[in-house]
Design an enzyme around this catalytic site. Structure first.
Site, mmCIF file in Angstrom:
data_model
loop_
_atom_site.group_PDB
_atom_site.id
_atom_site.type_symbol
_atom_site.label_atom_id
_atom_site.label_comp_id
_atom_site.label_asym_id
_atom_site.label_seq_id
_atom_site.Cartn_x
_atom_site.Cartn_y
_atom_site.Cartn_z
ATOM 1 N N GLU A 1 2.231 -0.646 -9.929
ATOM 2 C CA GLU A 1 1.463 -0.794 -8.983
ATOM 3 C C GLU A 1 0.818 -0.006 -7.872
ATOM 4 O O GLU A 1 1.644 0.986 -7.230
ATOM 5 C CB GLU A 1 2.447 -1.652 -7.978
ATOM 6 C CG GLU A 1 2.479 -2.531 -6.640
ATOM 7 C CD GLU A 1 1.693 -3.524 -7.457
ATOM 8 O OE1 GLU A 1 1.138 -4.211 -5.937
ATOM 9 O OE2 GLU A 1 1.447 -3.585 -7.764
ATOM 10 N N ASP B 1 3.736 -6.875 -3.117
ATOM 11 C CA ASP B 1 4.343 -6.432 -4.507
ATOM 12 C C ASP B 1 4.788 -7.967 -4.421
ATOM 13 O O ASP B 1 5.459 -7.605 -5.974
ATOM 14 C CB ASP B 1 5.651 -5.870 -2.999
ATOM 15 C CG ASP B 1 4.880 -4.539 -3.016
ATOM 16 O OD1 ASP B 1 4.535 -3.638 -3.469
ATOM 17 O OD2 ASP B 1 5.382 -4.244 -2.194
ATOM 18 N N GLU C 1 -7.663 -0.311 -1.916
ATOM 19 C CA GLU C 1 -7.291 0.127 -3.154
ATOM 20 C C GLU C 1 -8.226 0.251 -4.402
ATOM 21 O O GLU C 1 -9.463 1.649 -4.837
ATOM 22 C CB GLU C 1 -5.816 0.310 -3.385
ATOM 23 C CG GLU C 1 -4.847 0.572 -2.850
ATOM 24 C CD GLU C 1 -3.493 -0.378 -2.236
ATOM 25 O OE1 GLU C 1 -2.687 -0.537 -1.563
ATOM 26 O OE2 GLU C 1 -3.424 -1.915 -3.801
#
Length: 497
Positions: free
Chosen positions: A297, A481, A328
């Protein structure tokens, strides 16, 4: 007069029936329709959400989301964990005596002024970000003000702990968490999360989560989206101190899925330390038994050299699966000279074709193939308006359900509801899009009745679904998450992996 009274009575009755629809939607539809038709006022209105694009999409998801044939039994998660102190960013900065000036990004924060500039920069974009605060004393002063703030809330924090906590909600899963766990965090963790004694420490690591709502204003500044700005002075997670504890715990725990996170926390370390630690990460992953998938992750980063090293120094080929968001993904492409790397930032909702091109490049250049010693075969991409799961063909199953489950949990967790409340969510995904900007991609038009769209490109399968975006999010932290954990929970890996 009699005519006027009749109209008034009908009006009052119509208002009453409307209230019944709102306050007692569980009443039998036939009873409500009978009452309405007795007033001779035309067709009965549908209860809120029923028949709307949001309602149809949510119902379609529920039909699509099924558990895989082969399920995980034991999941090991590491190595970053902390306590999140969540509060209003604007109110904290006001309490610190700061005023909004010209926003400016800082790769590392050294002062209160840096904090104000970085927060303004990202709040103006409605974008999430995470930064390291280098000055220990100043950080602890700010953290004390934040912790004592009347509205401040304390939550489980750190990607690993949040993913472990999400997995632990499933009672048939055994979950191991390795990370720096202090007394407050241990108290907050689910009873189903096992923490080895070597992971326990006397003091918690605190991260400050400054949230803002869509449309929130601070003088001339206005946030286009709800999001958060995270910062910390976290040395334990920054050094990935629990990596060795994590790896040594795996032999006894014997997981069938490993989730690793926390590489981004090393941004405050020297280049020499980063390179050395990444080599140790790769060595540690190589010690995990063959056939046990490893999910990495990612999180917000600003150090292009560190990101490039993660991509090229065998970290990507060592893992099986990736989870990341739009910031990201673009930063990864910029750091490793990938497609669309000249794009400085996203303009609104990220273009699906551009995202698809970058995901395809990652799997084609760094993913599993007959000519490359790589295990990477799956990427779970998430942004506010939609999600995409990209997989190398032949290695994963149930991805249609997995991408739908990830999107569904984004809606329920943001709104803090057990099921989707269609009155509190809205579709923000593009109504139509191209599947590629570099090749002759196909044009897709969204259909809420068939919310998962699938396409293929040279041995890579893509599963796309829109997100029902919460209009009034209760909490934005940890959404990525939760999305990754839910997507993994519903995923099935083929035994020959």
């Amino acid at each position: 007069m009699a005519l006027w009274r009749g109209s008034a009575y009908a009006g009052f009755l119509a208002l009453a029936v409307g209230c019944v629809f709102l306050l007692e939607p569980q009443l039998p539809g036939s009873a409500l329709r009978s009452l309405w038709s007795s007033l001779q006022l035309g067709p009965a209105p549908a209860p809120p959400g029923v028949g709307s694009p949001e309602g149809r999409l949510a119902a379609a998801w529920d039909a699509l989301i099924v558990r895989p044939a082969r399920r995980w039994r034991r999941v090991a998660v590491g190595v970053n964990a902390c306590v999140d102190v969540v509060l209003s960013g604007v109110k904290l900065l006001q309490a610190l005596g700061l005023s909004p000036g010209n926003g400016k990004d800082h790769s590392e924060l050294h002062s209160r002024n840096d904090l104000e500039e970085a927060f303004v920069h990202f709040m103006g974009k409605g974008a999430a970000a995470e930064r390291f605060f280098s000055d220990k004393e100043t950080f602890h002063d700010i953290a004390q003000v934040a912790s004592e703030f009347p509205e401040a809330q304390h939550y489980v924090g750190g990607n690993a702990a949040l993913i472990g906590q999400k997995f632990a909600a499933n009672s048939d899963l055994k979950v191991l968490l390795c990370g720096p766990v202090g007394p407050k965090l241990h108290e907050l963790l689910d009873d189903n999360v096992f923490v080895p004694p070597e992971s326990l420490q006397e003091v918690d690591e605190f991260h400050l989560i400054l949230e803002y709502q869509a449309g929130e204003e601070w003088d001339q500044l206005k946030a286009p989206h709800a999001n958060r700005f995270i910062f910390s002075h976290d040395l334990s997670n920054g050094a990935m101190n629990m990596l060795e504890v994590f790896v040594s715990s795996l032999e006894e725990f014997q997981p069938d899925l490993v989730v690793l996170s926390g590489l981004h926390m090393m941004e405050g370390q020297s280049k020499e330390f980063q390179r050395k630690r990444l080599l140790e990460v790769v060595t540690s992953i190589s010690d995990i038994p063959t056939g046990v998938p490893v999910h990495l992750e990612l999180a917000s980063m600003t150090n292009k050299e560190l990101m490039s090293t993660i991509v090229h120094q065998q970290v990507f080929p060592a893992v099986t699966s990736l989870g990341l968001n739009e910031q990201e993904l673009l930063f990864l492409s910029q750091s490793a000279s990938g497609p669309h790397s000249s794009l400085s930032s996203w303009n609104g909702v990220p273009d699906v074709g551009v995202v698809s091109d970058i995901l395809f490049w990652i799997l084609k250049e760094h993913g599993k193939s007959e000519s490359r010693a790589s295990d990477l075969s799956r990427i779970h991409f998430h942004t506010l308006a939609y999600h995409i799961l990209a997989t190398v063909d032949g290695h994963w199953a149930n991805q249609l359900a997995a991408v739908a489950a990830g999107a569904r949990v984004a809606a329920t967790q943001a709104c803090a509801t057990e099921t989707i409340d269609t009155r509190r969510v809205s579709l923000k995904a593009p109504h139509e899009f191209m599947t590629s900007r570099l090749e002759a991609g196909s044009k897709v038009v969204l259909n809420p009745n068939k919310p998962v769209v699938e396409w293929h490109r040279e041995g890579v399968s893509f599963h796309f679904t829109p997100v029902l975006v919460c209009k009034d999010p209760v909490r934005t932290v940890g959404l990525g998450d939760a999305i990754s954990a839910e997507g993994l929970f519903y995923s099935e890996v083929h035994p020959h992996l």
